[in-house]
Design a protein around this motif. Structure first.
Motif, PDB file in Angstrom:
ATOM      1  N   VAL A 363      -0.975  -6.949  43.768  1.00 30.53           N
ATOM      2  CA  VAL A 363      -1.287  -6.402  45.087  1.00 30.53           C
ATOM      3  C   VAL A 363      -1.438  -7.552  46.070  1.00 30.53           C
ATOM      4  O   VAL A 363      -1.660  -8.704  45.694  1.00 30.53           O
ATOM      5  N   ARG A 364      -1.335  -7.214  47.343  1.00 30.93           N
ATOM      6  CA  ARG A 364      -1.513  -8.198  48.408  1.00 30.93           C
ATOM      7  C   ARG A 364      -2.774  -7.858  49.190  1.00 30.93           C
ATOM      8  O   ARG A 364      -2.899  -6.747  49.705  1.00 30.93           O
ATOM      9  N   LEU A 365      -3.675  -8.807  49.255  1.00 30.63           N
ATOM     10  CA  LEU A 365      -4.919  -8.592  49.980  1.00 30.63           C
ATOM     11  C   LEU A 365      -4.656  -8.579  51.474  1.00 30.63           C
ATOM     12  O   LEU A 365      -3.767  -9.263  51.986  1.00 30.63           O
ATOM     13  N   LYS A 366      -5.471  -7.813  52.181  1.00 27.66           N
ATOM     14  CA  LYS A 366      -5.280  -7.656  53.621  1.00 27.66           C
ATOM     15  C   LYS A 366      -5.451  -8.985  54.354  1.00 27.66           C
ATOM     16  O   LYS A 366      -4.765  -9.240  55.339  1.00 27.66           O
ATOM     17  N   ASP A 367      -6.352  -9.823  53.862  1.00 30.04           N
ATOM     18  CA  ASP A 367      -6.606 -11.100  54.522  1.00 30.04           C
ATOM     19  C   ASP A 367      -5.606 -12.175  54.112  1.00 30.04           C
ATOM     20  O   ASP A 367      -5.501 -13.199  54.788  1.00 30.04           O
ATOM     21  N   HIS A 368      -4.891 -11.975  52.996  1.00 30.70           N
ATOM     22  CA  HIS A 368      -3.898 -12.950  52.537  1.00 30.70           C
ATOM     23  C   HIS A 368      -2.643 -12.192  52.113  1.00 30.70           C
ATOM     24  O   HIS A 368      -2.321 -12.102  50.924  1.00 30.70           O
ATOM     25  N   PRO A 369      -1.895 -11.635  53.051  1.00 30.60           N
ATOM     26  CA  PRO A 369      -0.767 -10.758  52.679  1.00 30.60           C
ATOM     27  C   PRO A 369       0.423 -11.487  52.074  1.00 30.60           C
ATOM     28  O   PRO A 369       1.286 -10.858  51.474  1.00 30.60           O
ATOM     29  N   ASP A 370       0.481 -12.829  52.213  1.00 31.64           N
ATOM     30  CA  ASP A 370       1.658 -13.545  51.734  1.00 31.64           C
ATOM     31  C   ASP A 370       1.585 -13.894  50.253  1.00 31.64           C
ATOM     32  O   ASP A 370       2.616 -14.156  49.633  1.00 31.64           O
ATOM     33  N   GLU A 371       0.377 -13.935  49.683  1.00 36.27           N
ATOM     34  CA  GLU A 371       0.214 -14.337  48.292  1.00 36.27           C
ATOM     35  C   GLU A 371      -0.321 -13.169  47.474  1.00 36.27           C
ATOM     36  O   GLU A 371      -1.468 -12.758  47.639  1.00 36.27           O
ATOM     37  N   PRO A 372       0.462 -12.593  46.573  1.00 34.96           N
ATOM     38  CA  PRO A 372      -0.035 -11.487  45.747  1.00 34.96           C
ATOM     39  C   PRO A 372      -1.074 -11.965  44.741  1.00 34.96           C
ATOM     40  O   PRO A 372      -1.056 -13.118  44.305  1.00 34.96           O
ATOM     41  N   VAL A 373      -1.992 -11.080  44.384  1.00 33.48           N
ATOM     42  CA  VAL A 373      -3.009 -11.370  43.381  1.00 33.48           C
ATOM     43  C   VAL A 373      -2.900 -10.323  42.280  1.00 33.48           C
ATOM     44  O   VAL A 373      -2.336  -9.243  42.471  1.00 33.48           O
ATOM     45  N   ALA A 374      -3.455 -10.643  41.107  1.00 33.40           N
ATOM     46  CA  ALA A 374      -3.395  -9.740  39.956  1.00 33.40           C
ATOM     47  C   ALA A 374      -4.653  -8.890  39.910  1.00 33.40           C
ATOM     48  O   ALA A 374      -5.768  -9.414  39.880  1.00 33.40           O
ATOM     49  N   LEU A 375      -4.490  -7.573  39.918  1.00 31.44           N
ATOM     50  CA  LEU A 375      -5.593  -6.629  39.837  1.00 31.44           C
ATOM     51  C   LEU A 375      -5.461  -5.864  38.519  1.00 31.44           C
ATOM     52  O   LEU A 375      -4.463  -5.199  38.280  1.00 31.44           O
ATOM     53  N   THR A 376      -6.478  -5.995  37.675  1.00 27.97           N
ATOM     54  CA  THR A 376      -6.513  -5.279  36.398  1.00 27.97           C
ATOM     55  C   THR A 376      -7.443  -4.084  36.524  1.00 27.97           C
ATOM     56  O   THR A 376      -8.579  -4.221  36.991  1.00 27.97           O
ATOM     57  N   ILE A 377      -6.947  -2.901  36.127  1.00 27.99           N
ATOM     58  CA  ILE A 377      -7.711  -1.654  36.243  1.00 27.99           C
ATOM     59  C   ILE A 377      -7.865  -1.066  34.842  1.00 27.99           C
ATOM     60  O   ILE A 377      -6.899  -0.986  34.083  1.00 27.99           O
ATOM     61  N   ALA A 378      -9.085  -0.689  34.516  1.00 24.54           N
ATOM     62  CA  ALA A 378      -9.346  -0.080  33.208  1.00 24.54           C
ATOM     63  C   ALA A 378     -10.385   1.010  33.371  1.00 24.54           C
ATOM     64  O   ALA A 378     -11.252   0.949  34.258  1.00 24.54           O
ATOM     65  N   GLY A 379     -10.301   2.030  32.531  1.00 23.66           N
ATOM     66  CA  GLY A 379     -11.293   3.092  32.542  1.00 23.66           C
ATOM     67  C   GLY A 379     -12.606   2.609  31.929  1.00 23.66           C
ATOM     68  O   GLY A 379     -12.619   1.889  30.936  1.00 23.66           O
ATOM     69  N   ALA A 380     -13.719   2.992  32.537  1.00 21.76           N
ATOM     70  CA  ALA A 380     -15.045   2.597  32.057  1.00 21.76           C
ATOM     71  C   ALA A 380     -15.683   3.776  31.332  1.00 21.76           C
ATOM     72  O   ALA A 380     -15.678   4.901  31.841  1.00 21.76           O
ATOM     73  N   ARG A 381     -16.262   3.519  30.177  1.00 24.08           N
ATOM     74  CA  ARG A 381     -16.916   4.559  29.387  1.00 24.08           C
ATOM     75  C   ARG A 381     -18.335   4.098  29.031  1.00 24.08           C
ATOM     76  O   ARG A 381     -18.547   2.953  28.618  1.00 24.08           O
ATOM     77  N   GLY A 382     -19.282   4.978  29.181  1.00 24.43           N
ATOM     78  CA  GLY A 382     -20.655   4.662  28.826  1.00 24.43           C
ATOM     79  C   GLY A 382     -21.326   3.695  29.767  1.00 24.43           C
ATOM     80  O   GLY A 382     -22.273   3.007  29.388  1.00 24.43           O
ATOM     81  N   LEU A 383     -20.867   3.606  31.023  1.00 27.37           N
ATOM     82  CA  LEU A 383     -21.454   2.685  31.994  1.00 27.37           C
ATOM     83  C   LEU A 383     -22.170   3.432  33.102  1.00 27.37           C
ATOM     84  O   LEU A 383     -22.178   3.007  34.256  1.00 27.37           O
ATOM     85  N   GLY A 384     -22.731   4.549  32.823  1.00 24.11           N
ATOM     86  CA  GLY A 384     -23.466   5.298  33.832  1.00 24.11           C
ATOM     87  C   GLY A 384     -22.534   5.936  34.835  1.00 24.11           C
ATOM     88  O   GLY A 384     -21.607   6.668  34.471  1.00 24.11           O
ATOM     89  N   ASP A 385     -22.787   5.672  36.114  1.00 29.61           N
ATOM     90  CA  ASP A 385     -21.972   6.264  37.175  1.00 29.61           C
ATOM     91  C   ASP A 385     -20.593   5.631  37.274  1.00 29.61           C
ATOM     92  O   ASP A 385     -19.711   6.174  37.935  1.00 29.61           O
ATOM     93  N   ALA A 386     -20.406   4.468  36.668  1.00 38.12           N
ATOM     94  CA  ALA A 386     -19.127   3.774  36.791  1.00 38.12           C
ATOM     95  C   ALA A 386     -18.054   4.476  35.977  1.00 38.12           C
ATOM     96  O   ALA A 386     -18.284   4.911  34.855  1.00 38.12           O
ATOM     97  N   ALA A 387     -16.876   4.618  36.570  1.00 39.53           N
ATOM     98  CA  ALA A 387     -15.749   5.261  35.901  1.00 39.53           C
ATOM     99  C   ALA A 387     -14.561   4.331  35.758  1.00 39.53           C
ATOM    100  O   ALA A 387     -13.712   4.536  34.903  1.00 39.53           O
ATOM    101  N   VAL A 388     -14.480   3.311  36.605  1.00 41.21           N
ATOM    102  CA  VAL A 388     -13.339   2.401  36.592  1.00 41.21           C
ATOM    103  C   VAL A 388     -13.852   0.970  36.709  1.00 41.21           C
ATOM    104  O   VAL A 388     -14.787   0.695  37.478  1.00 41.21           O
ATOM    105  N   LEU A 389     -13.252   0.069  35.938  1.00 37.84           N
ATOM    106  CA  LEU A 389     -13.589  -1.348  35.970  1.00 37.84           C
ATOM    107  C   LEU A 389     -12.419  -2.103  36.578  1.00 37.84           C
ATOM    108  O   LEU A 389     -11.279  -1.970  36.127  1.00 37.84           O
ATOM    109  N   LEU A 390     -12.693  -2.905  37.608  1.00 30.71           N
ATOM    110  CA  LEU A 390     -11.668  -3.697  38.282  1.00 30.71           C
ATOM    111  C   LEU A 390     -11.889  -5.174  37.986  1.00 30.71           C
ATOM    112  O   LEU A 390     -13.037  -5.650  37.989  1.00 30.71           O
ATOM    113  N   SER A 391     -10.810  -5.878  37.751  1.00 25.67           N
ATOM    114  CA  SER A 391     -10.856  -7.326  37.575  1.00 25.67           C
ATOM    115  C   SER A 391      -9.803  -7.942  38.476  1.00 25.67           C
ATOM    116  O   SER A 391      -8.637  -7.535  38.437  1.00 25.67           O
ATOM    117  N   LEU A 392     -10.229  -8.904  39.291  1.00 23.85           N
ATOM    118  CA  LEU A 392      -9.336  -9.500  40.288  1.00 23.85           C
ATOM    119  C   LEU A 392      -9.138 -10.970  39.948  1.00 23.85           C
ATOM    120  O   LEU A 392     -10.106 -11.711  39.745  1.00 23.85           O
TER     121      LEU A 392
END
Length: 791
Positions: A363-392
């Motif tokens: 993905v490309r961040l709004k503040d740095h549109p020229d350089e893409p970054v890696a966004l990892t998305i995973a489902g969260a289980r047993g973390l209370g209200d959290a449903a998705v875990l993001l790693s940038l």
């Protein structure tokens, strides 16, 4: 008049009648004839009647049209709890309310809604009926498991609009009430007495569940909505039902299905009971421990709830995403550019709905549109209200290195191609130049064909210059390096640069102090400076067509410490002397910048550039052991910086350069001896044979190395061996080694379309001369004479 209560039409009629009576009286007084006066009065009455009838039969005048106030329309639609949308005659969505967006997850244009193929067909048919009949209704339309009533109405002053309304069916109201009861306080009270309840879609996905069921089924997740309920259950060999999480040792369950609605696609209400009255509960501090763990992670992590909102971002995530800690974003999509918002939102929605694997996105961040970054998305289980875990992960540096490696690999491949093309082209030019020289020997300057032949020869020399540029790019040209100072090179071409810049471009030259010497070919460095200056001048003239602009040439020294401070992964840490050329032109767009050193790439108009200027610069600098970089921002000019390593070895004596080619006097033109000519190109072999024979040599030819060795077996010792270097079957150096086993002192003259410097690395033979292609007849004569003279 208004006070009399008369309309304008009646008032005009009264005035006409009065005028007619007055006119009749006047006629009577003037003529004295009652007949004339009565006729005049009757004519007036008839005219008044005709006007009245025309007024009654004329169509009413349409009131002036007024533009539709869509703000009012939207306000009325927003006040409705039904989902409402308006489309025009062209099928475009004009407006829709919030309930419509909530129902369909976005603003799709009806009838193309996410309701299945049969639902779209039914809605399309209703739309056609509405255009024809004015209205149409669908009594049962399933939308995301909910039963709706859809009505379509033709509207608008010109009947050019369709109003689409989606209202919940009566049974849907019952379903909504049941869903609210199960998920609300009533469901909590049921759980307290050991009753686990859930409302399922017709396909078995969970629509709502009370907390007691959620805890038993998952062990701690906040919700199980939209997940397949059957996946939470298992049966043993006796057919007893248990929760899959608890295993075969868990408490058996009793499942009750409550039929409260009819229909195959109606929701299903189920109740689960067991022998225990207490239900397991999640630890109170589990969520706090998870958040503490996330905050301590050294890489960027964030937690997102099931609605797609941020719950937590650690410091690494804040730094990687350039988040303002005082105004954090609400949704992950707020971090990225507009083109990536939909993809991020869809991925988070998918993982919040139960996807278990992880996914990587660039993905490309709004503040740095020229350089893409890696966004990892995973489902969260047993973390209370959290449903998705993001790693940038900020992989801008990694991406930059990959691009540079790919660019270097591509340039190397193109360089090899350019060297091969130059070799083949040099063979062709050798034949052309040789035949031109032979023809010129038969024509004097006054002949009609002399000028045409001379023109062919001139253009062939221009083509030979292009091949030299190709060899320079491929780093295969012959260099004669010397130890020199860059300011001296700039001074040598300063007068030429002033003429090239003209009166409109200002030339500013500055030199730094304590510049270290460099080792390079002075002639080639002059070509580098001229090519960069010409390229900068063209950019300045494009930006300032009426004049103006400055070209700055600067030299300075860069120490190894400064190179390390630059943090460059490309430039090795060493002492350099740099030359930078800066212009105030249009700049180089970011998408073009990686391509500027490629051969034949040019942004100039057709016929105004070969695309070899910067590629030649690149080849000369790299072959001299240096580096060159381009830096530019559109509209702010460009800077080309050349880094040449400082020469520290003792200066070697400068070898005398080869004297310029001169015309041979007639007394020196005749020669004797036998020459063995080995050349695989027929056209080059033919022209060389004719040229040598014309000079007086006895010429014996062969088309490859093996044939040449066979010829040596048949003839006496030749006086000179002239051979191409690269040939099929057996190359020139191998053939010469075999020949010198028989004749150790045999003079050898190599000729090749490749560069001498490159060939010297692969030729481990002594006492050999080299003649680069393309060559003229005169150059061939002189090379043969020198080789025989050095014997």
């Amino acid at each position: 008049m208004t006070s009399l209560g008369l309309s304008p039409v009646r008032l005009a009629a009264l005035i006409a009648v009065a005028a007619g009576i007055a006119a009749a009286v006047l006629v009577l007084l003037l003529t004295g004839s009652w007949i004339a006066a009565a006729g005049f009065l009757g004519g007036a009455v008839v005219l008044i009647g005709i006007a009245a009838v025309w007024r009654l039969l004329a169509p009413p005048r349409a009131p002036e049209g007024r533009a539709v106030d869509w703000n009012i329309t939207r306000a009325v639609a927003a006040a409705s709890t039904d989902a409402v949308a308006v489309t025009d005659r062209a099928g475009r969505l004009v407006c829709a309310n919030d309930a419509y967006e909530h129902l369909f997850g976005d603003f799709p244009t009806p009838p193309a809604l996410p309701i299945g193929e049969s639902g779209v067909d039914a809605l399309s048919h209703a739309g056609r009926l509405a255009w024809r009949d004015g209205t149409a209704t669908i009594d049962r339309l399933v939308v995301e498991g909910s039963v709706m009533i859809a009505s379509v109405t033709r509207a608008g002053e010109e009947a050019d609009m369709l109003v689409w309304r989606f209202a919940a069916a009566p049974e849907q109201d019952v379903t909504t009430t049941a869903e609210q009861l199960i998920a609300g306080e009533s469901g909590e009270r049921l759980g307290q007495v050991g009753i686990m309840a859930a409302l399922l879609h017709s396909d078995g996905r969970v629509r709502a569940a009370n907390r007691a069921l959620t805890l038993r089924a998952t062990g701690g997740e906040a919700t199980i909505r939209h997940r397949d309920f059957a996946h939470f259950l298992i049966t043993d060999s006796r057919g007893l039902l248990r929760f899959e999480r608890e295993g075969l040792e868990g408490t058996p369950l009793r499942l009750l299905q409550v039929p409260f609605l009819e229909g195959d696609d109606s929701p299903i209400l189920i109740v689960l009971l067991d022998d225990r009255e207490d239900a397991p509960a999640i630890g109170a501090s589990a969520s706090a421990h998870v958040r503490s763990l996330v905050s301590l992670m050294p890489f960027g992590m964030a937690l997102v709830d099931r609605d797609g909102r941020f719950l937590q971002m650690n410091d690494s995530f804040v730094r990687a995403a350039s988040v303002d800690p005082h105004a954090p974003p609400l949704y992950p999509g707020d971090l990225v550019v507009r083109e990536d918002k939909a993809a991020v939102a869809d991925a988070i929605r998918r993982f919040a709905g139960g996807a278990t694997h992880s996914a990587d996105m660039a993905v490309r961040l709004k503040d740095h549109p020229d350089e893409p970054v890696a966004l990892t998305i995973a489902g969260a289980r047993g973390l209370g209200d959290a449903a998705v875990l993001l790693s940038l992960k900020d992989n801008s540096e990694e991406s930059r290195l990959k691009r540079e490696v790919a660019q270097a690999t591509k340039m190397q491949a193109v360089g090899q191609l350019a060297g091969g093309v130059a070799h083949d082209f040099n063979n062709i030019l050798t034949a052309i130049l040789g035949h031109c020289d032979l023809m010129l020997m038969r024509h004097s300057p006054g002949d009609s064909d002399y000028d045409d032949i001379q023109q062919i020869r001139t253009n062939s020399n221009r083509a030979a210059g292009l091949t030299r540029q190709l060899l320079a790019f491929s780093r295969q040209q012959t260099l004669r390096p010397q130890v020199l100072q860059l300011p001296d090179v700039v001074s040598e071409v300063s007068n030429l640069l002033k003429r090239l810049m003209g009166e409109t471009v200002k030339l500013d030259v500055t030199h730094g102090r304590n510049l270290g010497p460099v080792r390079a070919d002075p002639g080639q460095l002059e070509q580098v400076v001229v090519n960069l200056a010409v390229n900068a001048r063209d950019a300045i003239m494009t930006a300032h067509p009426r004049g103006g602009g400055t070209l700055t040439i600067q030299t300075r020294s860069v120490t190894a410490a400064e190179v390390r401070a630059m943090g460059s992964d490309i430039l090795p840490a060493a002492d350099y002397t740099t030359l930078s050329v800066t212009d105030t032109g249009t700049g180089i767009p970011a998408d073009i910048l990686p391509k500027i050193f490629e051969p034949f790439f040019t942004t100039k108009e057709l016929g105004k550039g070969t695309g070899l200027g910067l590629s030649t610069v690149y080849g000369i600098v790299k072959q001299s052991g240096g580096w060159i970089f381009a830096d530019s921002r559109p509209g702010q000019g460009a800077t080309f910086t050349m880094y040449l390593p400082v020469h520290t070895a003792p200066e070697a004596p400068v070898l005398p350069t080869k004297p310029a080619i001169r015309e041979m006097p007639k007394s020196e033109a005749w020669a004797q001896g036998t020459v063995l000519l080995v050349e695989d190109e027929d056209m080059v072999r033919a022209v060389a044979e004719r040229a040598l024979a014309r000079q007086g040599y006895t010429v014996v030819t062969a088309d490859n190395g093996e044939a040449a060795l066979e010829v040596l077996d048949r003839i006496d010792r030749p006086d000179l061996l002239i051979s191409d270097v690269v040939m099929p079957t057996m190359d020139g150096p191998t053939m010469v080694r075999h020949a010198r086993e028989r004749y150790p002192d045999l003079p050898v003259l190599f000729m090749s379309g490749y560069a001498e410097e490159q060939l010297r690395k692969s030729i481990d033979l002594d006492n050999v001369a080299f003649l680069p292609k393309p060559f003229s007849v005169q150059q061939l004569w002189e090379a043969a004479r020198d080789a025989l003279g050095n014997r």
